[in-house]
Write an enzyme that holds these catalytic residues in place. Structure first.
Site, PDB file in Angstrom:
ATOM      1  N   GLU A 129      -2.466   8.877   7.985  1.00 31.36           N
ATOM      2  CA  GLU A 129      -1.018   8.655   8.070  1.00 31.36           C
ATOM      3  C   GLU A 129      -0.432   9.270   9.343  1.00 31.36           C
ATOM      4  O   GLU A 129       0.609   8.817   9.832  1.00 31.36           O
ATOM      5  CB  GLU A 129      -0.313   9.208   6.832  1.00 31.36           C
ATOM      6  CG  GLU A 129      -0.560   8.410   5.568  1.00 31.36           C
ATOM      7  CD  GLU A 129       0.089   7.020   5.602  1.00 31.36           C
ATOM      8  OE1 GLU A 129       1.180   6.885   6.191  1.00 31.36           O
ATOM      9  OE2 GLU A 129      -0.510   6.069   5.066  1.00 31.36           O
ATOM     10  N   CYS A 154      -3.871  -0.819  -2.386  1.00 29.16           N
ATOM     11  CA  CYS A 154      -3.986   0.629  -2.607  1.00 29.16           C
ATOM     12  C   CYS A 154      -4.880   0.822  -3.820  1.00 29.16           C
ATOM     13  O   CYS A 154      -4.592   0.292  -4.896  1.00 29.16           O
ATOM     14  CB  CYS A 154      -2.600   1.224  -2.858  1.00 29.16           C
ATOM     15  SG  CYS A 154      -2.602   2.952  -3.389  1.00 29.16           S
ATOM     16  N   CYS A 194     -10.605   3.984  -0.820  1.00 32.18           N
ATOM     17  CA  CYS A 194      -9.200   4.112  -0.433  1.00 32.18           C
ATOM     18  C   CYS A 194      -9.060   3.295   0.839  1.00 32.18           C
ATOM     19  O   CYS A 194      -9.883   3.436   1.754  1.00 32.18           O
ATOM     20  CB  CYS A 194      -8.825   5.575  -0.185  1.00 32.18           C
ATOM     21  SG  CYS A 194      -7.169   5.797   0.516  1.00 32.18           S
ATOM     22  N   HIS A 250      -7.241   3.607   3.228  1.00 30.69           N
ATOM     23  CA  HIS A 250      -7.047   4.427   4.427  1.00 30.69           C
ATOM     24  C   HIS A 250      -8.384   4.797   5.079  1.00 30.69           C
ATOM     25  O   HIS A 250      -8.456   5.009   6.291  1.00 30.69           O
ATOM     26  CB  HIS A 250      -6.321   5.739   4.079  1.00 30.69           C
ATOM     27  CG  HIS A 250      -4.854   5.584   3.812  1.00 30.69           C
ATOM     28  ND1 HIS A 250      -4.368   5.002   2.683  1.00 30.69           N
ATOM     29  CD2 HIS A 250      -3.768   5.967   4.547  1.00 30.69           C
ATOM     30  CE1 HIS A 250      -3.040   5.033   2.708  1.00 30.69           C
ATOM     31  NE2 HIS A 250      -2.664   5.600   3.831  1.00 30.69           N
ATOM     32  N   ASP A 291       0.855  -1.188   0.000  1.00 31.01           N
ATOM     33  CA  ASP A 291       0.000   0.000   0.000  1.00 31.01           C
ATOM     34  C   ASP A 291       0.888   1.235   0.000  1.00 31.01           C
ATOM     35  O   ASP A 291       2.094   1.160   0.278  1.00 31.01           O
ATOM     36  CB  ASP A 291      -0.905   0.004   1.239  1.00 31.01           C
ATOM     37  CG  ASP A 291      -1.863   1.195   1.261  1.00 31.01           C
ATOM     38  OD1 ASP A 291      -2.675   1.299   0.327  1.00 31.01           O
ATOM     39  OD2 ASP A 291      -1.775   2.021   2.174  1.00 31.01           O
ATOM     40  N   SER A 292       0.278   2.384  -0.274  1.00 26.31           N
ATOM     41  CA  SER A 292       1.004   3.644  -0.238  1.00 26.31           C
ATOM     42  C   SER A 292       1.405   4.036   1.173  1.00 26.31           C
ATOM     43  O   SER A 292       2.269   4.891   1.366  1.00 26.31           O
ATOM     44  CB  SER A 292       0.163   4.765  -0.860  1.00 26.31           C
ATOM     45  OG  SER A 292      -1.021   4.952  -0.090  1.00 26.31           O
TER      46      SER A 292
END
Length: 271
Positions: free
Chosen positions: A151, A72, A183, A185, A9-10
């Site tokens: 993040e 991602c 996403c 996240h 993932d990012s």
């Protein structure tokens, strides 16, 4: 069969997929890479996302994974087919599993999609939804401010509430009953998102469906783990290892607390 499932993932978002894999497939070894030094991917050009994804896959291949999961959405939209052409193991993305799950939940046939700028710009979710159900109505919205919150580990705060309310304001005119968190996240912010959209809107995280797809593929290929001992998981990040580990332990909770884990900071993702 004892080889790891590699998940990339990012940043920390793919941990939502890891959590479901650990829950549904507790005997499987997980190898995770979060490119936290270069997150978010959403605002980046497609060519850059492609290059980053290739770099990570080239790193993960040395561990001989039996499957690669691109957890991602931006990288799935940009690089899924490219990565499939470059490796000799199954490669799973998160967009089609999420689309299938949303179509199974909607009652009125209108589905909302939120994601990064790159994912929304690609139109990948709308394409996947229309391929599965041509008459579905889709409304999409980029929410670029959400990933930085996650993040930083800022899941619940007045700042988070305000950011989510502002970010989702463009969806207010539309009567969707199902919202794809496009996403990985975004499930970290699911409570706040649900407060803003209302409990009547079903939130769809592709993590559950992706884990089921992983299980199905491994079962069909007779590659499910048959460990008699607890697997040793491996987590890698390219940025702040302290914050990454803190978020991972917080999100995965009991599922990882008693498991042996190797934490690494590979020397890629420094550009």
């Amino acid at each position: 069969m004892q080889q790891p499932i590699a998940i990339l993932d990012s940043g920390v978002g793919g941990l939502t997929v890891v959590k479901e894999v650990l829950r549904q497939l507790p005997m499987e070894k997980v190898l995770y890479f979060g490119d936290t030094a270069r997150a978010p991917y959403g605002p980046r050009p497609a060519e850059e996302v492609m290059r980053f994804t290739r770099e990570i896959v080239d790193y993960l291949i040395q561990y001989q994974p039996k499957m690669i999961v691109i957890a991602c959405n931006t990288a799935t939209a940009v690089a899924l087919e490219d990565i499939r052409s470059r490796v000799n193991v199954p490669v799973v993305g998160v967009i089609h599993p999420g689309a299938r799950a949303a179509l199974g939940r909607t009652q009125n046939g209108m589905i909302g999609v939120i994601g990064t700028e790159g994912t929304i710009r690609s139109g990948a979710y709308e394409l996947a939804l229309k391929q599965l159900s041509p008459h579905v109505r889709v409304v999409s919205l980029a929410c670029p401010a959400f990933v930085p919150l996650v993040e930083m580990g800022n899941f619940r705060s007045p700042e988070t509430q305000a950011t989510v309310e502002q970010g989702l304001s463009g969806l207010r005119p539309y009567p969707f009953d199902t919202l794809i968190l496009g996403c990985t996240h975004y499930p970290f912010l699911a409570e706040t998102i649900s407060e803003v959209t209302g409990q009547q809107v079903a939130l769809i995280s592709s993590a559950d469906e992706t884990a089921r797809e992983i299980s199905t593929i491994l079962h069909d290929q007779n590659k499910l783990a048959r460990n008699v001992e607890q697997p040793i998981h491996q987590f890698c990040c390219s940025g702040d290892s302290r914050l990454f580990k803190q978020i991972a332990l917080q999100w995965l909770g009991e599922q990882i607390a008693l498991s042996p884990v190797i934490w690494q900071v590979p020397r890629i993702g420094m550009t």
